[in-house]
Every structure is written in C-alpha cells, then in structure tokens.
Motif scaffolding. Structure first.
Motif, short mmCIF file in Angstrom:
data_model
loop_
_atom_site.label_atom_id
_atom_site.label_comp_id
_atom_site.label_asym_id
_atom_site.label_seq_id
_atom_site.Cartn_x
_atom_site.Cartn_y
_atom_site.Cartn_z
N VAL A 34 102.83 32.37 25.49
CA VAL A 34 103.91 33.06 26.19
C VAL A 34 103.42 34.40 26.72
O VAL A 34 102.74 35.16 26.03
CB VAL A 34 105.13 33.26 25.27
CG1 VAL A 34 106.26 33.98 26.01
CG2 VAL A 34 105.62 31.91 24.74
N VAL A 35 103.78 34.66 27.95
CA VAL A 35 103.46 35.93 28.58
C VAL A 35 104.81 36.56 28.96
O VAL A 35 105.58 35.99 29.71
CB VAL A 35 102.59 35.71 29.83
CG1 VAL A 35 102.39 37.03 30.58
CG2 VAL A 35 101.24 35.12 29.43
N VAL A 36 105.11 37.73 28.37
CA VAL A 36 106.40 38.37 28.60
C VAL A 36 106.23 39.57 29.51
O VAL A 36 105.44 40.47 29.21
CB VAL A 36 107.03 38.80 27.25
CG1 VAL A 36 108.34 39.53 27.49
CG2 VAL A 36 107.25 37.60 26.36
N ASN A 37 106.93 39.57 30.58
CA ASN A 37 106.85 40.67 31.55
C ASN A 37 105.39 41.01 31.89
O ASN A 37 105.01 42.18 31.98
CB ASN A 37 107.59 41.91 31.02
CG ASN A 37 109.04 41.58 30.70
OD1 ASN A 37 109.69 40.84 31.43
ND2 ASN A 37 109.54 42.11 29.60
N GLY A 38 104.59 40.00 32.01
CA GLY A 38 103.19 40.17 32.41
C GLY A 38 102.22 40.26 31.25
O GLY A 38 101.02 40.08 31.42
N LYS A 39 102.75 40.52 30.06
CA LYS A 39 101.85 40.78 28.92
C LYS A 39 101.84 39.59 27.95
O LYS A 39 102.89 39.06 27.59
CB LYS A 39 102.36 42.03 28.19
CG LYS A 39 101.41 42.62 27.20
CD LYS A 39 101.95 43.98 26.72
CE LYS A 39 101.01 44.64 25.73
NZ LYS A 39 100.89 43.95 24.44
N TYR A 40 100.65 39.22 27.54
CA TYR A 40 100.49 38.12 26.59
C TYR A 40 101.16 38.47 25.27
O TYR A 40 100.90 39.54 24.70
CB TYR A 40 98.99 37.84 26.39
CG TYR A 40 98.66 36.92 25.25
CD1 TYR A 40 99.23 35.65 25.16
CD2 TYR A 40 97.75 37.30 24.26
CE1 TYR A 40 98.93 34.81 24.11
CE2 TYR A 40 97.43 36.46 23.22
CZ TYR A 40 98.03 35.22 23.13
OH TYR A 40 97.72 34.38 22.09
N SER A 41 102.04 37.60 24.79
CA SER A 41 102.74 37.86 23.54
C SER A 41 102.24 36.93 22.46
O SER A 41 102.51 35.73 22.47
CB SER A 41 104.25 37.64 23.73
OG SER A 41 104.87 37.53 22.48
#
Lengths: 423, 252
Positions: free
Chosen positions: A89-96
């Motif tokens: 999952v990538v949230v708002n561009g950032k890998y989570s």
C-alpha cells in the motif's frame, strides 16, 4: 519573438517546497539537474507536441489554485484488496509498511526508498531521465518515499502482488509516488498497480516507476486507474527489458478527470517481447491520453500493442504510439492497433501512430479505427427483442472483451467487468 | 395475425413500397415472390422496424396492435421474427449469450422471469438438432466466420428458440445448397402449427417445393400485382417474370 513563459511550475514549487521531505535516496546532483530542467522548461503546454491534447500547465493552473498538501489518514482498504493477492500500500504517495502485507515469502524483497541498497541506488533515475520530461523532473524533485520491489533470481511468484496507491486528499494536493520494480534473472511475477482516490479534494498524481526486467524474466503487469472525478494524473512507466525477457502491461482506465499515461519501453537486448494493452471508457469532460513508446534496439524482438477506447459525452481520448526500430534491430516484429468507439457527437479521439524504422528486415504494422456502434448490429439485436440498453451493453462488452480477455488474474477480470458495468 | 393496408414506404425520398395490401391468418404460409428490386426486402425491413425506411402511408395491425408505432425490439417481443437475408456478424458476442439475452428480454416483456440456466441449455440442445447446427457454433461469436449455410441455419435456430407468432423468411434460400435448403425447410415445417404464420420471401420457386405455401403473391414495383395459390409459383417458374412485367406495364 520572446517565448511565452508561464510561471505555473515555479508557483507550484514554491507552494509545496515547505511541506516536502528531504530526499535522501536520489543523488543531489540529479535533483539539481531536475530543478534546472523544470525551471527552464516549466510544465508542458499544448505547444509541446507530446502534450498537444493534454495541457498539463493549464490544467494545474486552473484546477490547482489552492494547493495546501493536507491529507487524511487511510486505515482500511479491505474493499479494494483482491483475494489471493499480496498487497502493498502506498498512501498519499508514500509506501506504508503498516498497511502492506507482511511479506516473508522467499523471492520477494521490498525496501522503502530511504533504505535503498547499493544496487537500488544505481537503478533509481537510471532510466527515468530528469532531462527527458518535466513531469519526471518534477517527480524527482519532490519524490515521495516509495519502495524498491525486487523479485529475486529464479523465483516464480505464485500470487499476484497488488499495489494499491491510495490518495486521501483533504485539500488540493500533489503527490509524487515513486518506485523501482526489478525482476532478476529468470524470475516471474504478476503485479497489479491499482490507483484509487478516497479524498474529497482534487489530487494530482505524478507517478514515476522504473521497471527493470533482467534476462529471461517475465512480468505481467496491470495498471488499474480508478481515481474518480477528483483524480488528475500523469503516470510514467520507464521499462527496460533485457535478453529473452517478456513484459506485458494492460492499462485499464475506469475513472479519473485527467489521465495521462507515458509508457516507455526499451527493448534493450535481443529476443525480448513487449505487449502493451489498454482500455478506457470515458464520459463527461474526462481526458485520457495514452502515450506509448517501444524502442527496438536489438534484433529478434517483438512488440504488440492494442489500445481501445469507448468515448462518450464531451470526453477526449488520445492514443499516440511511437515505435522505433533502430538500425541493428533486424528481424523485429512490431504491431500496433488502436480501436475506438465514439458514443456521442461531442466525443473526440485523436490517434497517432508514429513508426520510425531504420532497419530493413522487419515486420511492422499499425492500424487504427474509429467508429460508432454499428447500426446493422444494433438492428439485428433489436430484431431479436433485445432493447437499446442491453444491445449497447452487449456490443460494448464485445468491443472491450478483446482487451479484458488478456487479463490473466480472474478476480481482477471480474472486478474490471463489474466496474465497467458492461455485463 | 397481420393485416397490411395500403403500405407505402420510401428510403432517401425514393418510394419503394407503393401500396401493399396483405392479410395473413394464423396457420397460413404466404410466399412473396418478385424480381430483383421489386421491394421484397424493403417490405420485410419495414415490418421488422428498420429505421432507414420511412413509412409514408398505410397501416399494419399485428395481433390487434399498431405495428408501425412500435420499436423494433417491441415488434420482436410481440412475436414478429425476421430471418435476415444477410445475417449480421457480431464479433465478441457469443451466440449463446445473445440468445439468452433475447429470450429473457422477450420473457420479461411478457412478465415472465428469466429462464433457468438448466432449462435454457436443454432448449438450446433440442432446437439445435432441428437445424442440425453444430454445438460448437453456439459458443462462437454471432455469425462470425460462419459459412453462408451456417448463417441461414442459425437464423432458423434462433427462430426455433424464440418461437415467434409471425416469421418472415427473407430470401432464406439464397446461397444455400440443396442439402442446407432441405434442413432449413424441415426446420420450418416442424415449427409450423395452427397458431403461427410465415411469410416466405423468395426469388425462386425452389424453396416452395419444400415449404409449401397456402398463398403466393407477386410483388412488382412496390405493389402486389398478382395473388394465387401455390400453382402461381410454378407458373412463374415456367414463364419467368417477364410475363408479369408485361401484363403489369400494360395495366398501368
């Protein structure tokens, strides 16, 4: 004559710099180059031939006047997860890491970009040249901390990997997701890149991915774009395919106000293959612009492209397919086809095949067709008692079927059929 | 069953049908014969509801309802069936899915539920036998890559599936060899009963050896110029259309 220069890029850079994180995974030198390039060139406008129908500068200027970079949290993605797939999952561009599946399977290495190993450092920005395109430069300048995914040598993944890129924008936002996907020698994987937007504000996704396929590797890759009416985006995929390797991408655009795909594939050794498929169904004022480039540099390579569009309302579709066959790329087979159905008088499609062939012993062809739903077929269905809506669905489903059939992941195929509402 | 009165129709301003009168009752088979360009196919298209034609005068009452006011799909749902002279190829739509959709839309129109999958497949199996249609064709795209004979047999197969009240066979015999012709005719004869009716449009008498009509009408320049029993077809075969043309020109 003084060249008309817009300051959109500069204004946006000023707005988002304060909230941007320091990038520690890209060489400072490259970042400087990116900055110089974008300061000099700005964002592309319709005067740039490659962005003729997709004026990024004016869209950003008009639709993103009050960028505040405020994002909401994302907790539950259950409804988007495909069964039997591993999820990143990538949230708002950032890998989570916390939302992603804990992957302990042999054969998969995943690192966030700030933990990039030496190998990864040689890969980032290698094939996404900051001086080739302002959107690549912009992404490089503000790259969110994405990930480096590696499938190790001789491994064949038994499960597809679904990467969910979710944006939850609570103000106007720009995200710059970035990743490297690497298939080592003789490995095989299926990867689904799925873009969604759950926010209540407009979000511009400026995505850049570098994908490396080493010798004898095989990547079956899907791009599913479903960012709804708040979604605007440029999705750049830079692909390098090595000897005997096989790259397939199927891009399905389900929603999004503006979707620009730059799919650039370099066949960088002999006997490799690239298959690019695309399907979009648009309405309203949507713009979907598919730009592909297949660069045949070596002999005995194959490429096939099939892009189909269903265009309704006042929407605009674009297919621009470049094929280069370099002097040494003898025995190349390169095929390209773009087929479109216009469902309204105000819908537009622009298709442009661009073949540049410098080798003499090659087979290349391209074809494009644009039409309406055929009256004869409609009448035939009506004459059997099938009403207008069902007849239209049957025919559009048949039209889209040629691309949908190429989806090898059953659960994904079902999702697409449901989302397209053609059954 | 159907009553056609003073039917006039034109395409792109050109009048093709110039006052057709025809009365057909349940259980009857009517043959319509005529030279090329006499308006045979126009008549079938107008009855089936093709948009290209403009009806400029006349009326058609089908089982008590005004046919010309209905959309093509509603005419089919009311029990009208046109077996096309040139069945349309529809790539990507399977024959089976197509037929299931058609059957269900007709059923829904009459307030019935969708047919159960099991019953549908049984029906397909039964009706395929009637026209000796290969089971494989059912799973292929509608008419795509079918031979001429297969296309025509597929039309009759669809007719068997949908069980219309009035079927119009538009030059179903064209492009058929004698074996296929027999199969098609046998299909029609099996489906024929006291409650349905057929209009058989043909250029040649040959088909009428196998599907024996109760009435034969000769269409010329958009009018029925002569009607009679089945012997009229034989007479026509013998004398050709020239005799009719001559008589008609004189009477005009």
């Amino acid at each position: 004559m003084i060249a008309e220069k817009t300051n959109t890029a500069q204004l946006i850079i000023d707005k988002i710099t304060s909230s941007a994180n320091k990038i520690n995974f890209i060489n400072d030198n490259v970042i400087s180059k990116a900055l110089i390039f974008i300061e000099k060139n700005g964002f592309p406008t319709h005067k740039n031939e490659d962005y003729k129908y997709c004026n990024i500068d004016s869209i950003l200027k008009k639709e993103f006047k009050t960028i505040e970079q405020k994002f909401g949290e994302v907790n539950n993605l259950k409804e988007y997860k495909l069964p039997d797939a591993l999820t990143l999952v990538v949230v708002n561009g950032k890998y989570s890491q916390s939302l992603s599946d804990k992957i302990i399977l042999k054969g998969i290495h995943i690192n966030s970009l700030s933990n990039l190993d030496d190998n990864g450092k040689t890969k980032i920005t290698k094939i996404a040249n900051v001086e080739s395109d302002a959107l690549i430069a912009f992404n490089t300048l503000f790259a969110n901390e994405g990930f480096h995914l590696k499938i190790t040598k001789n491994e064949t993944l038994q499960f597809p990997i679904q990467i969910i890129y979710v944006n939850n924008s609570t103000s106007e936002c720009i995200v710059n997701p970035r990743n490297i996907i690497e298939l080592e020698e003789n490995s095989e994987a299926t990867i689904i890149e799925h873009y969604i937007n759950i926010g209540n504000s407009k979000c511009f996704t400026n995505f850049v991915s570098e994908k490396y396929l080493a010798n004898n590797s095989k990547l079956d890759c899907y791009t599913i774009q479903d960012e709804n009416t708040n979604g605007y985006g440029v999705y750049t995929n830079q692909i390098e395919v090595s000897k005997n390797a096989n790259y397939t991408n199927t891009t399905i655009t389900l929603s999004g106000q503006l979707v620009r795909n730059n799919h650039n594939v370099v066949l960088a050794n002999s006997n490799c293959e690239a298959n690019l498929n695309g399907l979009f169904k648009i309405n309203g004022n949507q713009i979907v612009d598919n730009h592909t480039l297949v660069d045949h540099q070596f002999p005995y390579c194959q490429s096939n492209e099939l892009y189909k569009g269903i265009i309704d309302g006042k929407s605009t579709g674009v297919f621009n397919g470049k094929i280069f066959v370099r002097k040494d790329a003898q025995k190349t087979n390169a095929y390209q086809s773009s087929k479109n159905i216009l469902l309204s008088d105000d819908a537009t499609i622009n298709t442009k095949p661009q073949l540049e062939i410098y080798a003499d012993d090659v087979k290349c062809s391209h074809g494009t067709s644009t039409g309406k739903i055929e009256d004869d077929a409609m009448f035939y269905l009506h004459a059997r008692g099938i009403g207008k809506e069902s007849a239209k669905k049957l025919l559009l489903n048949a039209f889209a079927g040629e691309v949908i059939e190429k989806i090898q992941v059953e659960s994904l195929k079902e999702l697409i059929q449901t989302k397209l509402n053609l059954l | 069953m159907i009553s056609i009165k003073n039917l006039h129709a034109s395409i792109e301003g050109k009048e093709i049908l110039r006052g057709i009168n025809l009365e057909i009752k349940a259980g009857e088979v009517h043959a319509i014969m005529g030279p090329n360009g006499s308006g045979k196919s126009t008549l079938s298209s107008v009855l089936a509801g093709r948009q290209d034609y403009e009806v400029t005068d006349g009326e058609v009452i089908f089982n008590g309802k005004n046919l010309l006011e209905m959309e093509a799909e509603d005419r089919a749902r009311e029990g009208l069936f046109l077996a096309f002279q040139y069945p349309v190829e529809i790539p990507g739509v399977s024959n089976i899915n197509f037929l299931k959709t058609a059957l269900n839309e007709i059923r829904n129109y009459h307030g019935k539920e969708d047919i159960a999958a099991k019953d549908f497949l049984a029906l397909v199996k039964e009706k395929q036998k009637l026209v000796e249609l290969d089971g494989k064709l059912a799973n292929r795209s509608v008419n795509e890559g079918f031979s001429g004979g297969e296309k025509k047999r597929n039309e009759i197969f669809q007719m068997a599936m949908l069980e219309p009240k009035l079927a119009i066979l538009d030059e179903t015999d064209s492009g058929l060899d004698i074996d296929a012709l027999k199969i098609v005719a046998n299909g029609v004869n099996t489906l024929k009963n006291k409650d349905n009716a057929y209009i058989v449009i043909t250029h040649y008498q040959r088909l009428l050896d196998y599907i024996v009509p109760d009435f034969v009408h000769i269409l010329y320049k958009g009018k029925i110029v002569k009607s009679g029993g089945k012997e009229l077809a034989l007479e026509l075969e013998e004398k050709g259309y020239d005799e009719i043309k001559k008589q008609f020109e004189l009477s005009e």
